[in-house]
Write an enzyme that holds these catalytic residues in place. Structure first.
Site, short mmCIF file in Angstrom:
data_model
loop_
_atom_site.label_atom_id
_atom_site.label_comp_id
_atom_site.label_asym_id
_atom_site.label_seq_id
_atom_site.Cartn_x
_atom_site.Cartn_y
_atom_site.Cartn_z
N ARG A 20 42.89 35.61 37.15
CA ARG A 20 44.06 36.04 37.75
C ARG A 20 44.91 35.10 38.21
O ARG A 20 46.13 35.49 38.68
CB ARG A 20 43.45 36.69 39.16
CG ARG A 20 42.92 38.17 38.77
CD ARG A 20 42.63 38.92 40.13
NE ARG A 20 42.27 40.26 39.68
CZ ARG A 20 41.84 41.14 40.43
NH1 ARG A 20 41.51 40.90 41.52
NH2 ARG A 20 41.55 42.22 40.02
N LYS A 182 29.30 53.38 39.19
CA LYS A 182 29.48 54.90 39.80
C LYS A 182 30.50 55.77 38.53
O LYS A 182 31.61 55.26 38.27
CB LYS A 182 30.16 54.65 41.06
CG LYS A 182 29.22 54.21 42.12
CD LYS A 182 30.01 54.30 43.39
CE LYS A 182 29.38 53.63 44.72
NZ LYS A 182 30.21 53.50 45.74
N GLY A 311 35.79 44.09 37.14
CA GLY A 311 35.69 43.06 37.74
C GLY A 311 34.32 42.15 36.90
O GLY A 311 34.25 41.16 36.55
N GLY A 335 40.58 48.29 39.70
CA GLY A 335 40.94 49.55 40.18
C GLY A 335 42.20 50.10 39.98
O GLY A 335 42.12 51.43 39.53
P1 ADP Z 1 33.43 46.53 36.48
O1 ADP Z 1 33.25 45.90 37.85
O2 ADP Z 1 33.01 45.94 35.51
O3 ADP Z 1 34.21 47.81 36.68
P2 ADP Z 1 31.18 48.15 38.03
O4 ADP Z 1 31.90 47.59 39.25
O5 ADP Z 1 31.52 49.62 37.78
O6 ADP Z 1 31.83 47.50 36.82
O7 ADP Z 1 29.75 47.90 37.98
C1 ADP Z 1 29.11 46.87 37.75
C2 ADP Z 1 27.60 46.65 38.33
O8 ADP Z 1 27.01 47.60 37.85
C3 ADP Z 1 27.06 45.37 38.10
O9 ADP Z 1 27.04 44.59 39.36
C4 ADP Z 1 25.60 45.84 37.56
O10 ADP Z 1 24.75 45.05 38.01
C5 ADP Z 1 25.57 47.42 37.90
N1 ADP Z 1 24.69 48.22 36.93
C6 ADP Z 1 24.98 48.51 35.80
N2 ADP Z 1 23.95 49.10 34.86
C7 ADP Z 1 23.06 48.95 36.08
C8 ADP Z 1 21.64 49.35 35.99
N3 ADP Z 1 21.28 50.33 34.90
N4 ADP Z 1 20.99 49.28 37.02
C9 ADP Z 1 21.44 48.45 38.18
N5 ADP Z 1 22.61 48.04 37.84
C10 ADP Z 1 23.45 48.41 37.03
MG MG Z 2 33.00 46.14 39.89
#
Ligand code: ADP
Ligand code: MG
Length: 353
Positions: A20, A182, A311, A335
């Protein structure tokens, strides 16, 4: 110039290069190169009270930026806009300033016109190079455009160009790799791409939520209860591909399994356009980062145009060695990227239009 340097001390410690910060250097250099004085605006964290806690200060970024630009950067820690205006007036061309965290001002997140007018006082032009906050109606993103000639920065332009390439006549197959925590964060993207994409490769907590929709027992695995019914309905689409094996510890599904990784890598190999958001597993533990690493390497190897964002996804990428190319775009969006790829209009971009 509005940027997004919303990084914690931990973020700053963890990585050597900060996407960033690096990503807005071209715009800063462009402006300096044309003789402009540049005043950088950003927010950091979510300061609750008006107490100016040190961990939310942008002070440290003046030092970081000064090193990168190889010139002094003046930190302004007051919000006395008349004085700031005079100080800037008396400075030489090409001087760079950084203003203290805008969220120390209650008007920022209220898109307050009075604050926007104050901010506008200190400059002649406004540049938005903060794509990742352009989904927020904030004074320094939206309201300020009413008071100054307003432009998009080079990073904002690059984000829009690259992200829109996945929606406007993408080369096929178009593969969406979707993981992370999520479904509710990403449902807009899923719906928007259900017709556009050829296939969705699912992992992470999102895959678990689909498993819950299939009534597979999940123990304490991460999944989203309130989204299970919706996930069940989405499974009617043949485009949604779920893992065929998983890495499990103490009854929790923590990563996609080796056969799934291999299958996904095969599909990625044939893709011509890829969007990847969200890790395939619990990447904070290296044991469960393997699935995501296989995906990352497959994307790096493939000839597809790829957009990668989120992130945690970006932080995983920063630990992998590869050659930068214009076939792969790492979005700073978070986001905002998800909202853009959901087909929504972002207020910060609309304000510029
Ligand atoms: P991003 O920031 O890349 O968009 P998210 O914020 O949606 O991703 O999700 C990232 C988080 O999801 C990470 O901290 C990861 O540990 C968690 N995660 C993904 N799959 C699992 C899983 N099967 N069990 C527990 N945590 C998970
Ligand atoms: Mg995230």
């Amino acid at each position: 110039m509005r940027v997004d340097w919303n990084l914690t001390a931990d973020d700053l410690k963890k990585q050597k290069k900060h996407l960033r910060i690096e990503a807005v250097l071209p715009t800063i250099k462009f402006l300096i190169g044309r003789g402009a004085k540049v005043v950088i605006l950003s927010h950091r964290g979510r300061p609750q009270s008006r107490k100016r806690q040190k961990r939310f200060s942008l002070n440290i970024f003046a030092k970081i930026l000064s090193k990168l630009l190889k010139k002094p950067v003046y930190f302004i820690n007051s919000f006395d806009f008349n004085r700031i205006k005079t100080e800037i007036k008396n400075s030489r061309p090409k001087t760079v300033f950084l203003l203290e965290n805008l969220r120390f001002l209650p008007g920022e997140q209220k898109n307050d016109k009075v604050l926007a007018r104050d901010l506008a006082k200190i400059g002649d032009f406004y540049v938005n190079d903060a794509f990742s906050v352009s989904h927020r109606e904030n004074a320094s993103v939206v309201a300020i455009t009413k008071f100054l000639p307003a432009y998009g920065g080079l990073l904002l332009e690059k984000e829009i160009k690259n992200l829109s390439m996945t929606m406007k006549k993408p080369r096929r197959p178009l593969v969406i790799v979707l993981g992370g925590a999520k479904i509710s964060d990403k449902i807009g993207l899923i719906i928007n791409f259900l017709k556009r994409a050829d296939v969705f490769l699912i992992g992470g907590g999102i895959a678990n939520t689909f498993f819950a929709g299939q009534k597979i027992p999940l123990g304490k695995s991460l999944y989203e209860k309130k989204m299970v019914l919706l996930a069940r309905r989405l499974l009617k689409s043949p485009k949604i591909i779920l893992p065929i094996d998983s890495m499990i510890k103490n009854g929790s599904v923590l990563d996609i399994g080796p056969n799934t990784s291999q299958n996904y890598a095969e599909i990625i190999k044939k893709a011509r356009t890829i969007v990847w958001n969200g890790p395939m597993g619990y990447i904070e533990n290296p044991k469960f980062a393997k699935g995501s690493q296989v995906i990352a390497k497959a994307i790096i190897k493939s000839r597809a145009f790829a957009v990668i964002g989120g992130g945690e996804t970006i932080s995983l990428m920063s630990g992998i060695k590869y050659q930068a190319s214009n076939k792969m775009f790492l979005s700073t969006g978070g986001g905002a990227m998800l909202e853009y790829l959901a087909g929504k209009k972002l207020p910060g971009i609309e304000a510029l239009n």
